[in-house]
Write an enzyme that holds these catalytic residues in place. Structure first.
Site, mmCIF file in Angstrom:
data_model
loop_
_atom_site.group_PDB
_atom_site.id
_atom_site.type_symbol
_atom_site.label_atom_id
_atom_site.label_comp_id
_atom_site.label_asym_id
_atom_site.label_seq_id
_atom_site.Cartn_x
_atom_site.Cartn_y
_atom_site.Cartn_z
ATOM 1 N N HIS A 58 -3.138 40.960 -19.027
ATOM 2 C CA HIS A 58 -3.469 39.589 -19.386
ATOM 3 C C HIS A 58 -2.381 38.604 -18.938
ATOM 4 O O HIS A 58 -2.676 37.532 -18.437
ATOM 5 C CB HIS A 58 -3.677 39.521 -20.903
ATOM 6 C CG HIS A 58 -4.100 38.193 -21.411
ATOM 7 N ND1 HIS A 58 -5.420 37.806 -21.429
ATOM 8 C CD2 HIS A 58 -3.394 37.149 -21.902
ATOM 9 C CE1 HIS A 58 -5.500 36.584 -21.911
ATOM 10 N NE2 HIS A 58 -4.291 36.161 -22.215
ATOM 11 N N HIS A 108 -12.364 34.891 -23.806
ATOM 12 C CA HIS A 108 -12.006 35.439 -25.117
ATOM 13 C C HIS A 108 -13.030 36.500 -25.482
ATOM 14 O O HIS A 108 -13.704 36.420 -26.505
ATOM 15 C CB HIS A 108 -11.910 34.331 -26.166
ATOM 16 C CG HIS A 108 -10.589 34.319 -26.862
ATOM 17 N ND1 HIS A 108 -10.419 34.004 -28.178
ATOM 18 C CD2 HIS A 108 -9.351 34.634 -26.402
ATOM 19 C CE1 HIS A 108 -9.142 34.095 -28.499
ATOM 20 N NE2 HIS A 108 -8.466 34.474 -27.442
ATOM 21 N N ASN A 562 -8.627 32.882 -14.285
ATOM 22 C CA ASN A 562 -8.235 33.868 -15.264
ATOM 23 C C ASN A 562 -8.898 35.187 -14.876
ATOM 24 O O ASN A 562 -9.935 35.197 -14.229
ATOM 25 C CB ASN A 562 -8.722 33.399 -16.648
ATOM 26 C CG ASN A 562 -8.441 34.404 -17.740
ATOM 27 O OD1 ASN A 562 -9.345 34.968 -18.321
ATOM 28 N ND2 ASN A 562 -7.172 34.654 -18.002
#
Lengths: 769, 263
Positions: A58, A108, A562
């Site tokens: 991450h 998320h 991301n």
């Protein structure tokens, strides 16, 4: 240094592995040996938790960084490329300033699968901080959502429904409370997400180019204060970064739940407003500061990256951190991911005034117990990260080891090649349309859209649901507009990760152009499986190729993004390859925009672009339950010409309404143009089967999902429009005309618009009553 | 001296900036005043606007905590001496919780007699709506300058916007013309309130008519570009001056400004 050591150097692999498990670390034995080797000693307990966050997929992008370098990131519209918490695109000039649009895109996924309400809410919370910390006013959010199948009578469907309901509730609860309009988004339901939903979130901000605040300690900031702002630090979110970088495990779900953060939109609302006041003060005083969101790795992750980026070090005193409870271990204070926190690097002279804004004018300590702003440390010259706790030094780590670039070579596996399509349906009646309109991936999103505040701030020009992209007019009094669309079709991703990525980039462009906006930048969130598995990793590699090729082909840069890996089902199958792409468009004059609704009877209806017989991944294929493998193909020069032509036709006023062709195909596009979002419309359409339909077959013509546009053309300007298409050498098909009766006629088949609207409007109301 | 309007915020307010802008666009001198402001400073204003949001997180009930905030002392005192008080959305919920509306008997009540509570569908609802002026314009000072029966476009954007009260209270609200605006279609035909509100009520005034609690947002529909569905916006295609010009809900604020000028 006096710290509790984590023995590595003299320990066996088995001992290291057992101890790592005992401490709940995601770090591998290989990682821990590398850390000890680089430090030249055994790491301390706080240090291993710090590395656990910093070296997670991450934070470190250790599997994906070399791939991401392929993406084009430069262009005239780029004000700040992908280096900090968010990218910035050039919107235009107004009032003597150049204005920029800040954009960030995150996922998320794992938290939302486990605790959907909180997971989705904190997703919004995190992305909003990413945008805020650039010095921007947060002006919009959008949510691409991927849920499991909700339409089967089995326990999996029940659970998927629970996730789908509560994710939407969480997004609404957070976004509505902080007062940021939700302006775009998309939703798909696919069995590949039964065990692992995707909750992506995009946020936009607005600033002048002179007001950018960077997420690094400014030059010559040695000795400056490091100030922590926000919620009192507690136990929540310990191990969050590491948690997002492992596969969800049914046995460990209780333990993993503790890694989920707790949202507080109420406090965030006040922190945002107080921060806007601080921005104003810094501007007035012409002070340069550093500002960064606390996300993965908590205080440590944020402050280490702040100072590391500036070429400095930091000394942090954990005893000065405002705590919600006594007795927190130093590792939890340092690395835990309590929400609603940010950190400033400030010249010492200005610190008291900043503290006064947060603590007194906006009374953070009264708004939430223990909340506030406090000095927790300072910037140092030595490039070391030092943490003190109760008089002891618990961490002293060279920053080039902690934050330096990390790579993990992943093995490229094999993706099965698609088979040939034989015996596909060729001719089909238009009467299938109501069934296609009622499909869960096609039907109206109104039951979801109406749960989000889409108009707070009073800047929304085209709310979600009225057109292919949401549009806001963010600068009061200025005609400048911003369009936003998010795309990525999992039915395509299931078949071909690369083509799905290409088609997502194309569709995002089309959606932005369909309102009359010029695409100026992209972001992506790559939601894939386990990079340690060759077959999953190969999908990621293929997808990035596709994104890079298409973005280059269309000349639009990526400015932020991301990567979310380890998205798998309980049986180890990766989620459908999901490159979710957001496209930002700029509008010079918001009065020259259109929606996707027919406006006038008697207009010409035109199709721009070719229809293809390819039916793979289509809703039609699913409804008719046949297998197909050939996805729509993409030709960049042609797509680029289509985009240019349609944009030019819209902004010159020849086009009255525009809608792209996507899920469900051409007839769905036409039907949607007759709908007034919340009600059936009054303007219908009469369509005559074009020659094209006879050539490629009605199946592909009606329900194939190759991209394109349907345009309502002003009859008085029809010849201008046709000659414009000629200049761009684009094939045009005149489909028919709009009519004053509320019907849609396809050759001999006649539907009432009310009947079509009901089929389209009802399905999601069962999930969102 | 020009009368000044204060847009009062509580922790959790979220529509303050556009509310200030809408007041200013109607010519009112308007300041944003935070909850930490000095009470005497707050008392110096001629009128108060409570904007939308989720004050104090809407704990207990929407508006219940803010109704007891320190700032509300100044608002109560002002309402008692006839100052104009407008509550929009969360502000409306606060005014009902504070007993400033409907305010039977000429003053505010110690306990709320009516409330804007959970929508019939028990979910947040964000939808473009129309409301119609349902009383004689002069019944409420803030609407006195509006044409009779005017229909205005606004945005409903709330989870708790359904008027609910004891049937006797509802009867009294009707009998004494407290329901200033009702939900309608764009032509003013009556419709059932989208949130199930009793009496299709969108706005409630007090007995004296100087306090108005309105659930839908006029400030999100006061410039033409915000009205995507309207024929006027389509007619203004390509005309940037017009599309950035006041429209719709702006009339509501100009009526407010007219009332403020009259004093």
């Amino acid at each position: 240094m006096n710290l509790d050591a984590f023995p590595v150097l003299a320990a066996s692999d088995e001992e290291i592995s057992a101890l790592a498990k005992h401490h709940g670390l995601a770090l591998s034995v290989e990682d821990l040996r590398e850390i000890a080797g680089k430090l030249g000693r055994d790491p301390g307990i706080v240090e291993v938790h710090a590395f656990d966050a910093q070296w997670s997929e991450h934070c470190s992008y250790k599997s994906s960084r070399p791939l991401l370098r392929q993406l084009p990131t430069e262009g005239l519209t780029v004000m700040l490329g992908p280096a900090e918490d968010a990218g910035i695109l050039r919107l235009g000039e107004w009032d003597g300033s150049t204005w920029g649009i800040v954009i960030a895109h995150e996922s998320h996924n794992h938290p939302s699968q486990l605790v959907p309400f909180e997971g989705a809410a904190t997703g919004i919370g995190g992305i909003v901080r990413d945008v805020l910390c650039m010095g921007a006013t947060v002006i919009g959010v959008a949510d691409p959502l991927r849920f499991g199948r909700i339409d089967r009578a089995d326990p999996k469907s029940e659970h998927a429904k629970y996730v789908a309901k509560n994710v939407v509730r969480g997004i609404g609860a957070y976004g509505n409370a902080i007062g940021v309009p939700n302006i775009a988004g998309d939703v798909y339901f696919h069995e590949g997400f039964d065990d692992n939903c995707l909750v992506n979130v995009v946020a936009l901000g607005l600033l002048r180019d002179s007001d950018i605040i960077h997420s690094v300690a400014p030059p010559k900031s040695v000795g400056w204060d490091i100030v922590l702002v926000g919620k009192a630090t507690d136990r929540s979110g310990f191990g969050g970064a590491a948690f997002s970088s492992v596969v969800l495990d049914a046995d460990q779900s209780e333990a993993q739940r503790s890694a989920v953060q707790v949202p507080d939109p109420f406090l965030k609302n006040v922190i945002m407003r107080a921060s806007y006041r601080v921005f104003e003060m810094l501007r007035k005083e012409r002070i340069t500061a550093g500002f960064k969101d606390l996300g993965a790795g908590g205080i440590m992750g944020c402050t280490a990256e702040l100072v590391s980026g500036g070429g400095f070090g930091a000394e942090i005193d954990l005893d000065r951190v405002l705590l919600a409870q006594d007795g927190l271990p130093p590792a939890v204070i340092a690395v835990g991911e309590t929400q609603e926190r940010l950190a400033w690097v400030l010249p010492r002279s200005i610190t008291p005034r900043v503290l006064a804004i947060y603590n007194e004018e906006f009374s953070l300590p009264l708004v939430a117990q223990g909340a506030g702003a406090a000095v927790i440390g300072r910037v140092t010259e030595a490039r070391e990260y030092v943490l003190r706790h109760q008089g002891r030094e618990v961490m002293r780590t060279p920053l080039q080891v902690l934050c330096g670039e990390l790579r993990r070579q992943r093995n490229l596996g094999w993706i099965s090649h698609t088979a040939e399509d034989n015996d596909l349906p060729h001719w089909v009646e238009a009467t299938l349309l109501p069934e296609i309109l009622a499909h869960r991936d096609v039907c109206s999103r109104r039951p979801i859209i109406e749960r989000y505040d889409s108009v707070v701030r009073g800047t929304t020009a085209i709310p979600a649901g009225y057109a292919d992209a949401g549009v806001i007019c963010p600068i009061p009094g200025a005609p400048l507009g911003v369009a936003l669309s998010v795309d990525g079709n999992p039915r395509y991703g299931k078949i071909d990760a690369k083509r799905a990525a290409e088609l997502a980039v194309c569709e995002a462009h089309r959606n932005v152009v369909a309102v009359g906006a010029r695409p100026i930048g992209l972001t992506d969130c790559l939601n894939f499986g386990n990079p340690e598995r060759g077959d999953h990793y190969a999908q990621l590699v293929a997808a990035v190729d596709g994104l890079a090729e298409t973005a280059r082909g269309l000349g639009t840069p990526f400015v932020s993004g991301n990567v979310s890996l380890y998205n798998e089902s309980t049986t180890g199958e990766a989620v459908p390859a999901s490159s979710i792409v957001a496209c930002v468009g700029s509008i010079e004059d918001v009065s020259r925009t259109v929606t996707s609704r027919f406006t006038t009877a008697g207009s010409a209806i035109y199709l721009v672009g070719e229809r293809q017989p390819n039916l793979a991944g289509s809703v039609f294929a699913e409804v008719r339950a046949f297998q197909a493998f050939a996805l729509p193909t993409v030709s960049y020069p042609q797509v680029k010409r289509e985009l240019e032509m349609v944009l030019s036709a819209i902004t010159s006023g020849t086009v009255l309404a525009a809608h792209d062709i996507s899920d469900g195909g051409l007839l769905v596009t036409l039907a949607e143009m007759t709908f007034a979002f919340a009600a059936p419309g009054t303007i219908g359409a009469r369509i005559e089967l074009a020659d094209l339909a006879k050539t490629i077959g009605t199946a592909g013509f009606f329900f194939g999902e190759a991209g394109g546009f349907v345009l309502e053309v002003d009859p008085k300007r029809e010849s201008d429009f046709v000659s414009l298409a000629g200049e761009f050498a684009l094939p045009l098909t005149r489909l028919g005309t709009t009519i004053a009766q509320p019907i849609m006629q396809i050759d001999e088949t006649i539907f009432s618009i009310a009947e079509l609207f009901d089929a389209w409007d009802q399905p999601l109301q069962e999930v969102y009553p | 001296m020009t009368p000044r309007v204060a847009v009062l915020t509580f922790p959790g307010s979220n529509s303050e900036v556009e509310t200030v802008r809408a007041c200013q666009a109607a010519g009112m001198t308007t300041d944003l005043v935070h909850w930490t402001a000095d009470l005497d400073h707050v008392r110096s204003y001629a009128a108060y606007v409570l904007p939308g949001g989720f004050a104090y997180e809407d704990r207990v009930r929407a508006g219940a905590i803010a109704a007891h905030d320190r700032l509300m002392q100044a608002v109560r005192e002002g309402a008692d001496v006839g100052k104009l008080v407008l509550g929009i959305c969360n502000g409306a919920q606060i005014l009902l919780e504070a007993g400033l509306a409907p305010g039977f008997g000429g003053t505010y009540e110690a306990r709320p007699t009516a409330s804007f509570t959970h929508n019939a569908q028990r979910a947040f609802l964000c939808r473009a709506v129309h409301v119609q002026l349902a009383v004689e314009p002069r019944r409420c000072a803030l609407t006195a300058a509006l044409p009779r029966s005017i229909v205005l476009p606004m945005w409903a954007s709330h989870g708790e916007g359904r008027l609910a009260a004891h049937p006797d209270v509802l009867a009294q609200l009707e009998a004494k013309n407290h329901v200033v605006f009702r939900y309608s279609d764009e032509r003013g035909n009556p419709i059932e309130a989208p949130n199930g509100s009793a009496l299709a009520a969108a706005a409630i005034t007090n007995e004296a008519g100087n306090v108005l609690a309105i659930m839908p947002h006029p400030e999100r529909s006061n410039v033409l570009f915000q009205q995507v569905w309207s024929p006027q916006r389509r007619a203004a295609w390509g005309n940037r001056e017009q599309i950035l010009s006041p429209a719709g809900g702006h009339a509501f604020f100009t009526a407010f400004a007219a009332a403020l000028k009259q004093g």
